[in-house]
Design a protein around this motif. Structure first.
Motif, PDB file in Angstrom:
ATOM      1  N   GLU A 334       0.679  -1.239   0.043  1.00 28.06           N
ATOM      2  CA  GLU A 334      -0.080  -0.102   0.140  1.00 28.06           C
ATOM      3  C   GLU A 334       0.721   1.340   0.038  1.00 28.06           C
ATOM      4  N   PRO A 335       1.762   1.376  -1.009  1.00 24.45           N
ATOM      5  CA  PRO A 335       2.621   2.735  -0.883  1.00 24.45           C
ATOM      6  C   PRO A 335       1.866   3.941  -1.144  1.00 24.45           C
ATOM      7  N   GLU A 336       0.615   3.717  -1.774  1.00 23.69           N
ATOM      8  CA  GLU A 336      -0.089   4.854  -2.179  1.00 23.69           C
ATOM      9  C   GLU A 336      -0.824   5.506  -0.712  1.00 23.69           C
ATOM     10  N   CYS A 337      -0.717   5.021   0.194  1.00 17.66           N
ATOM     11  CA  CYS A 337      -1.306   5.599   1.410  1.00 17.66           C
ATOM     12  C   CYS A 337      -0.310   6.789   1.882  1.00 17.66           C
ATOM     13  N   TYR A 338      -1.300   7.877   2.252  1.00 19.86           N
ATOM     14  CA  TYR A 338      -0.452   8.842   3.036  1.00 19.86           C
ATOM     15  C   TYR A 338      -1.723   9.679   3.847  1.00 19.86           C
ATOM     16  N   GLY A 339      -1.130  10.497   4.673  1.00 23.21           N
ATOM     17  CA  GLY A 339      -1.999  11.153   5.585  1.00 23.21           C
ATOM     18  C   GLY A 339      -2.615  10.309   6.819  1.00 23.21           C
ATOM     19  N   GLY A 340      -1.987   9.281   7.008  1.00 16.36           N
ATOM     20  CA  GLY A 340      -2.515   8.545   7.903  1.00 16.36           C
ATOM     21  C   GLY A 340      -3.756   7.581   7.485  1.00 16.36           C
ATOM     22  N   TRP A 341      -3.947   7.139   6.392  1.00 16.87           N
ATOM     23  CA  TRP A 341      -5.121   6.531   5.999  1.00 16.87           C
ATOM     24  C   TRP A 341      -5.167   5.275   6.809  1.00 16.87           C
ATOM     25  N   ASN A 342      -6.281   5.215   7.165  1.00 16.96           N
ATOM     26  CA  ASN A 342      -6.579   3.870   8.009  1.00 16.96           C
ATOM     27  C   ASN A 342      -5.641   3.583   9.089  1.00 16.96           C
ATOM     28  N   GLY A 343      -5.053   4.670   9.490  1.00 16.56           N
ATOM     29  CA  GLY A 343      -3.842   4.384  10.717  1.00 16.56           C
ATOM     30  C   GLY A 343      -2.732   3.983  10.321  1.00 16.56           C
ATOM     31  N   TYR A 344      -2.354   3.788   8.592  1.00 12.32           N
ATOM     32  CA  TYR A 344      -1.312   3.156   8.140  1.00 12.32           C
ATOM     33  C   TYR A 344      -0.191   4.187   7.573  1.00 12.32           C
ATOM     34  N   GLN A 345       1.133   4.148   8.313  1.00  9.50           N
ATOM     35  CA  GLN A 345       1.854   4.865   7.984  1.00  9.50           C
ATOM     36  C   GLN A 345       3.194   4.672   7.225  1.00  9.50           C
ATOM     37  N   LYS A 346       2.838   3.388   6.758  1.00  9.03           N
ATOM     38  CA  LYS A 346       4.058   2.778   5.912  1.00  9.03           C
ATOM     39  C   LYS A 346       3.922   2.838   4.525  1.00  9.03           C
ATOM     40  N   GLY A 347       3.271   3.728   3.856  1.00 12.48           N
ATOM     41  CA  GLY A 347       3.129   3.937   2.689  1.00 12.48           C
ATOM     42  C   GLY A 347       4.390   4.818   1.960  1.00 12.48           C
ATOM     43  N   MET A 348       4.315   5.203   0.767  1.00 13.92           N
ATOM     44  CA  MET A 348       5.444   5.803   0.278  1.00 13.92           C
ATOM     45  C   MET A 348       5.226   7.340  -0.386  1.00 13.92           C
ATOM     46  N   PHE A 349       4.184   7.865  -0.039  1.00 13.98           N
ATOM     47  CA  PHE A 349       3.674   9.016  -0.519  1.00 13.98           C
ATOM     48  C   PHE A 349       3.966  10.084   0.807  1.00 13.98           C
ATOM     49  N   ASP A 350       3.935  11.317   1.018  1.00  8.90           N
ATOM     50  CA  ASP A 350       3.974  12.353   2.128  1.00  8.90           C
ATOM     51  C   ASP A 350       2.859  12.732   2.281  1.00  8.90           C
ATOM     52  N   ASP A 351       2.618  13.582   3.293  1.00  4.56           N
ATOM     53  CA  ASP A 351       1.279  14.055   3.832  1.00  4.56           C
ATOM     54  C   ASP A 351       0.675  14.959   2.861  1.00  4.56           C
ATOM     55  N   THR A 352       1.155  15.307   1.731  1.00 10.22           N
ATOM     56  CA  THR A 352       0.476  16.019   0.699  1.00 10.22           C
ATOM     57  C   THR A 352       0.174  15.326  -0.523  1.00 10.22           C
ATOM     58  N   GLY A 353       0.560  13.980  -0.510  1.00  7.76           N
ATOM     59  CA  GLY A 353       0.081  13.016  -1.559  1.00  7.76           C
ATOM     60  C   GLY A 353       0.938  13.191  -2.545  1.00  7.76           C
ATOM     61  N   LYS A 354       2.163  13.595  -2.216  1.00 11.58           N
ATOM     62  CA  LYS A 354       3.487  13.465  -3.320  1.00 11.58           C
ATOM     63  C   LYS A 354       4.424  12.126  -2.920  1.00 11.58           C
ATOM     64  N   PRO A 355       4.872  11.642  -4.133  1.00  8.56           N
ATOM     65  CA  PRO A 355       6.014  10.362  -3.697  1.00  8.56           C
ATOM     66  C   PRO A 355       7.094  10.898  -3.011  1.00  8.56           C
ATOM     67  N   THR A 356       7.583  10.180  -2.312  1.00  8.47           N
ATOM     68  CA  THR A 356       8.997  10.219  -1.538  1.00  8.47           C
ATOM     69  C   THR A 356       9.989   9.637  -2.272  1.00  8.47           C
ATOM     70  N   ALA A 357      11.117   9.928  -1.893  1.00  7.94           N
ATOM     71  CA  ALA A 357      12.403   9.529  -2.369  1.00  7.94           C
ATOM     72  C   ALA A 357      12.459   7.888  -2.270  1.00  7.94           C
ATOM     73  N   SER A 358      11.685   7.437  -1.369  1.00  4.83           N
ATOM     74  CA  SER A 358      11.795   5.812  -1.474  1.00  4.83           C
ATOM     75  C   SER A 358      11.464   5.100  -2.823  1.00  4.83           C
ATOM     76  N   PHE A 359      10.616   5.860  -3.533  1.00  6.23           N
ATOM     77  CA  PHE A 359      10.315   5.086  -4.793  1.00  6.23           C
ATOM     78  C   PHE A 359      11.760   4.960  -5.775  1.00  6.23           C
ATOM     79  N   ASN A 360      12.834   5.756  -5.579  1.00  7.06           N
ATOM     80  CA  ASN A 360      13.954   5.741  -6.258  1.00  7.06           C
ATOM     81  C   ASN A 360      14.418   4.184  -6.027  1.00  7.06           C
ATOM     82  N   ALA A 361      14.198   3.419  -4.970  1.00  8.17           N
ATOM     83  CA  ALA A 361      14.594   2.131  -4.979  1.00  8.17           C
ATOM     84  C   ALA A 361      13.871   1.101  -6.082  1.00  8.17           C
ATOM     85  N   PHE A 362      12.667   1.765  -6.437  1.00 11.41           N
ATOM     86  CA  PHE A 362      12.034   0.838  -7.371  1.00 11.41           C
ATOM     87  C   PHE A 362      12.147   1.296  -8.915  1.00 11.41           C
ATOM     88  N   ALA A 363      13.010   2.416  -8.988  1.00  9.44           N
ATOM     89  CA  ALA A 363      13.232   2.778 -10.421  1.00  9.44           C
ATOM     90  C   ALA A 363      13.811   1.699 -11.357  1.00  9.44           C
TER      91      ALA A 363
END
Length: 365
Positions: A334-363
Motif C-alpha cells: 500500500e505505497p499509495e497511502c498517505y495522511g495516516g489513511w486507516n492508521g497506516y503510516q508505511k506508505g511511500m507518499f508524503d502527507d501532501t500526496g506526493k511521492p517520496t524518495a523511497s520510490f528511487n529504490a524501485f526505479a
C-alpha cells in the motif's frame, strides 16, 4: 519485451491542432505523437494498492513531484512499478476488495500493462498471522465443504478476471498463513494435513483457470528462517503444492502496527537493526530456494514513510534481492497511502500526496 504505449497522447495532440487551411496546397501538418514506452518485464517491482478505490471514493487525490494531480496507477508506473497486487475478500461488509472491486482495479492495472498478483485471503476481512477467520457464509461448513468453497471462490474470481481479458501472473493462496488458514479446521499447528488440503484446493483451482500462473504460499517475518521451515516442511510432508514462497518483511518494532514514528522503532524486539533484518531475509531467501527448489517473492515490505532512512532501507533491500538468483521481485504494501489513511503510516507518499524518495529504490535499471 512487453512495452506499453501511450496512444492517447497522440489523440490529444490531434485534437489540439488548429487547422487554418484545408486546400490541397496547404494541408495541415500534424506533429508526430511522442511514444512513451515502459518495460514491464523482468524483476517485479510491485505495489499492493488494494485500498486505492476506497481512497478515491473518500476524495483522496495523488500528485507528482511537481504538484500536478495524477491518476495513481499511472503515476506509480512512471515511478518504476511494473506489477500490482490486489487482495480479495469473500463478502466484506462494506464491499471493498470483493470480487467486483478487485475486477475494477485489475482492469485499470491491465490497461496500463501491469503484471498482476491476486491475493486470496479466504475471509470476509483481514487474514494474517493473528487472524484467519472463516467467511461468515462458510462458518458451519464441514471440512470437505470448506475445501470445496476454496475451489469455488478461487475459480469464480479468477474466471471473472479472465472473462475480462485480464491476465494473472501470480495467485496467492492465503495471506500470511504462518499457522494455516480458515481456522480452526485449517490451523497448521493442529492439523497440517488439513492446511495442505486447503492449499491444494486453491492451487488446483488457480491452475484450472490460469495454467501458467504461479501459485504462492505467503508467510510473514521473512527474517526468521525457522518460521518458514516449520510450515514448508509440514506442507511438503503432506503433499501440498506451490510454485513460489512468498515473504513479508516489516523491520523494526511497531506494537499496534498503526502509528508512524511515534511508536515505531527501527530495532526489533530481538535487537536487530533494519540492516540486520534485511540481511537475514536475503539469506533466508537463498536457504529456501536451496532447500525446497522453489523461487521466492517478497509480497509485502514497508517502513514508515517519514523515517529518515526509508529510502536507504528500500534501496538496500531491493538491490540485494535482485542479486538473489530465484528471487522474482519485491512488492511494497500500500505505497499509495498517505495522511495516516486507516492508521497506516508505511506508505511511500508524503502527507501532501506526493511521492517520496523511497520510490528511487524501485526505479527502472
Amino acid at each position: 519485451m512487453k512495452k506499453i504505449k501511450n496512444w492517447w497522447m497522440g489523440l490529444l495532440l490531434l485534437a489540439g491542432v488548429a487547422i487554418t487551411s484545408c486546400n490541397d496546397d496547404d494541408k495541415p501538418v500534424f506533429p508526430e505523437a511522442p511514444e512513451e514506452t515502459y518495460d514491464m518485464t523482468g524483476f517485479a517491482r510491485g505495489a499492493d494498492v488494494s485500498w486505492l478505490t476506497e481512497m478515491e471514493a473518500e476524495g483522496r487525490t495523488f500528485y507528482d513531484a511537481d504538484g500536478k494531480e495524477r491518476e495513481c496507477m499511472s503515476l506509480l508506473r512512471e515511478l518504476g512499478m511494473n506489477a500490482i497486487r490486489l487482495r480479495v475478500w469473500v463478502n466484506p461488509a462494506d464491499g471493498w476488495c470483493n470480487q467486483n472491486d478487485v475486477i475494477a482495479k485489475a482492469w485499470r492495472a491491465h490497461n496500463l500493462g501491469y503484471r498482476l498478483m491476486i491475493d486470496f485471503h479466504y475471509s470476509d476481512t483481514w487474514a494474517d498471522p493473528g487472524s484467519q477467520t472463516k467467511p461468515a457464509a462458510w462458518e458451519n461448513y464441514t471440512f470437505d465443504e470448506l475445501r470445496q468453497a476454496v475451489t469455488t471462490h478461487t475459480t469464480e474470481v479468477l474466471t471473472a478476471l479472465k472473462n475480462q481479458g485480464i491476465d494473472v501472473e501470480w495467485v496467492q493462496v492465503g495471506n500470511e498463513t504462518s499457522n494455516g488458514m480458515l481456522w480452526d479446521e485449517g490451523m497448521a499447528s493442529t492439523n497440517m494435513a488439513n492446511f495442505a488440503a486447503l492449499v491444494n484446493a486453491g492451487y488446483d483451482a488457480a491452475k484450472a483457470v490460469y495454467p501458467d500462473a504461479q501459485v504462492i504460499i505467503h508467510l510473514d517475518r521473512g527474517n526468521e528462517l525457522t518460521h518458514y521451515t516449520w510450515i514448508f516442511n509440514g506442507l511438503q510432508e503432506n503433499g501440498a503444492k506451490w510454485d513460489i514462497i512468498g515473504m513479508s518483511l516489516y523491520p523494526g518494532e511497531d506494537p499496534d502496527d498503526s502509528n508512524g514514528l511515534t511508536e515505531w522503532n527501527p530495532v526489533d524486539e530481538n535487537g536487530q537493526t533494519w540492516q540486520e533484518q534485511n540481511d537475514a531475509c536475503i539469506a533466508n531467501m537463498q536457504s529456501l530456494i536451496d532447500t525446497y527448489q522453489t523461487q521466492v517473492m517478497v509480497c509485502e515490505i514497508g517502513v514508515p514513510w517519514n523515517y529518515e532512512q526509508a529510502e536507504a532501507f528500500y534501496t538496500d533491500f531491493v538491490t540485494k534481492a535482485k542479486q538473489v538468483d530465484g528471487c522474482l521481485g519485491v512488492f511494497a504494501w500500500e505505497p499509495e497511502c498517505y495522511g495516516g489513511w486507516n492508521g497506516y503510516q508505511k506508505g511511500m507518499f508524503d502527507d501532501t500526496g506526493k511521492p517520496t524518495a523511497s520510490f528511487n529504490a524501485f526505479a527502472r535499471d
